[in-house]
Scaffold this motif. Structure first.
Motif, PDB file in Angstrom:
ATOM      1  N   HIS A  36       0.409  -1.002  -0.734  1.00  0.00           N
ATOM      2  CA  HIS A  36      -0.292   0.473  -0.042  1.00  0.00           C
ATOM      3  C   HIS A  36       0.644   1.104  -0.241  1.00  0.00           C
ATOM      4  O   HIS A  36       1.944   1.294   0.240  1.00  0.00           O
TER       5      HIS A  36
ATOM      6  N   HIS B 175       5.992   2.031   3.860  1.00  0.00           N
ATOM      7  CA  HIS B 175       6.611   1.180   2.905  1.00  0.00           C
ATOM      8  C   HIS B 175       6.552   1.081   1.464  1.00  0.00           C
ATOM      9  O   HIS B 175       7.258   0.545   0.518  1.00  0.00           O
TER      10      HIS B 175
ATOM     11  N   HIS C 248      -6.452  -2.037   4.414  1.00  0.00           N
ATOM     12  CA  HIS C 248      -6.004  -0.830   5.556  1.00  0.00           C
ATOM     13  C   HIS C 248      -6.184   0.359   4.998  1.00  0.00           C
ATOM     14  O   HIS C 248      -7.421   0.513   6.375  1.00  0.00           O
TER      15      HIS C 248
ATOM     16  N   HIS D 258       1.255   3.902   1.825  1.00  0.00           N
ATOM     17  CA  HIS D 258       1.774   4.369   3.254  1.00  0.00           C
ATOM     18  C   HIS D 258       3.751   4.795   2.733  1.00  0.00           C
ATOM     19  O   HIS D 258       4.205   3.887   2.705  1.00  0.00           O
TER      20      HIS D 258
ATOM     21  N   ASP E 213      -0.010  -4.009   6.013  1.00  0.00           N
ATOM     22  CA  ASP E 213      -0.691  -3.611   7.031  1.00  0.00           C
ATOM     23  C   ASP E 213      -2.436  -4.065   6.615  1.00  0.00           C
ATOM     24  O   ASP E 213      -2.623  -3.670   5.479  1.00  0.00           O
TER      25      ASP E 213
HETATM   26 ZN   LIG Z   1       0.085   0.834   6.551  1.00  0.00          ZN
END
Ligand SMILES: [Zn+2]
Length: 337
Positions: free
Chosen positions: A41, A46, A98, A43, A121
């Motif tokens: 994802h 990551h 998530h 974020h 996540d």
């Molecule tokens: Zn995350």
């Protein structure tokens, strides 16, 4: 206890400054620039500037929006339920629940059916935006354990929505301006969705507005959104990222009440730590019961825990007779299994 990773049927994993699958030459959310990586994802902890990236199209779009991909990065789209064949393996993306676009990766070795699930996540509880998570059985489970202590049990999204609604109403009744704080990608959209039943319009900080505009086609009905105007916030609910400088000046000029929205709100000291009036425990991670449920539903032969309370959660699983191992920061430096 069986030595982790020695069973010939299990898919080989190495942990060396990141999680690596040598049989496919693929890294999973690596923190450093690599040749080929799966990004779960968008974020910032990551994403990375890798040469080849496998992720969902929405994650790719969010990475590009935030300038988080390399200029020469080649993307391969892998949408939920889609399978990609690579070096004798099948790679399938599953919704992680998530944030928008977040995916788990299920890996299956075609010749003998050995399998692995990497959660990234995730949460199992249905969120207010995005698709719910989907799990699939696997021999090896690599799971995040951010909230891997027994005490972390989240209320339902409906309960937190009610708490936020009460906070907003009370603040307006007292002649103030309610401010809700959440990270620009994921949490902010959940906050706005929690305000669907509120009569007053909502102002989004420009950082949040930019991300929300990209995600708008996927978000469903939203409250009335007005253009950001920090000189005229009265009558509006304000949604801002934590730590932006406008928070202090708004508090000084207007009668603002400030609430952080975070799973860490379950800790009694959270509002002192965040220096806010309230903290509402709406999380985009799995809580302890969901982590346990994940292990029960995936039925793995071996479990690796990453992020958060890795050791504590792995110890709880071992107490249940499971083969579980924590992958802590220091182990990530040089551990080959
Ligand atoms: Zn995350």
């Amino acid at each position: 206890m069986r030595a982790p990773g020695k069973c010939p049927r299990l898919i080989q994993i190495t942990f060396q400054k990141g999680i690596y699958l040598p049989e496919i030459d693929l890294w999973l959310d690596p923190p450093h620039s690599r040749q080929k990586a799966f990004i779960s994802h968008a974020h910032s902890d990551h994403v990375g500037r890798h040469r080849e990236v496998i992720c969902t199209r929405l994650t790719q779009n969010l990475m590009n929006l935030r300038n988080a991909a390399g200029r020469r990065t080649q993307f391969s789209d892998l949408e939920y339920g889609q399978t990609l064949q690579l070096s004798g393996f099948e790679l399938t993306a599953l919704s992680a629940g998530h944030i928008m676009g977040s995916a788990m990766l299920h890996v299956r070795r075609i010749r003998d059916g050995a399998s692995l699930l990497y959660t990234g996540d995730y949460k199992l509880r249905a969120g207010l935006t995005g698709q719910p998570a989907e799990l699939k059985e696997a021999d090896t489970l690599i799971m995040e354990t951010t909230f891997g202590l027994r005490k972390y049990v989240f209320p339902t999204a409906a309960e937190v929505t009610r708490m936020i609604g009460d906070f907003v109403s009370k603040t307006f009744t007292e002649g103030g301006v309610p401010i809700l704080l959440g990270y620009s990608l994921g949490k902010a959209q959940e906050i706005v969705a929690a305000l669907r039943g509120i009569q007053n319009p909502v102002m989004l900080h420009p950082h949040i507005e930019k991300v929300s505009a990209l995600l708008a086609p996927h978000l469903g009905p939203m409250p009335e959104i007005r253009a950001w105007d920090e000189c005229n916030p009265r009558g509006h609910v304000l949604v801002l990222p934590p730590h932006v400088p406008q928070i202090q000046s708004l508090k000084e000029k207007f009668k603002c009440k400030v609430a952080m929205v975070s799973g860490w709100g379950l800790d009694p000291s959270a509002k002192y730590r965040y220096r806010t009036d309230e903290v509402f425990p709406l999380s985009d991670h799995a809580d302890y019961p969901q982590l346990i449920e994940t292990v029960e539903r995936v039925k793995p032969k071996i479990i690796y825990t990453v992020h958060g309370f890795t050791r504590e959660f792995a110890a709880d699983l071992r107490a249940k007779g499971l083969d579980a191992r924590a992958l802590g920061q220091e182990e990530q430096l040089d551990l080959s299994l």
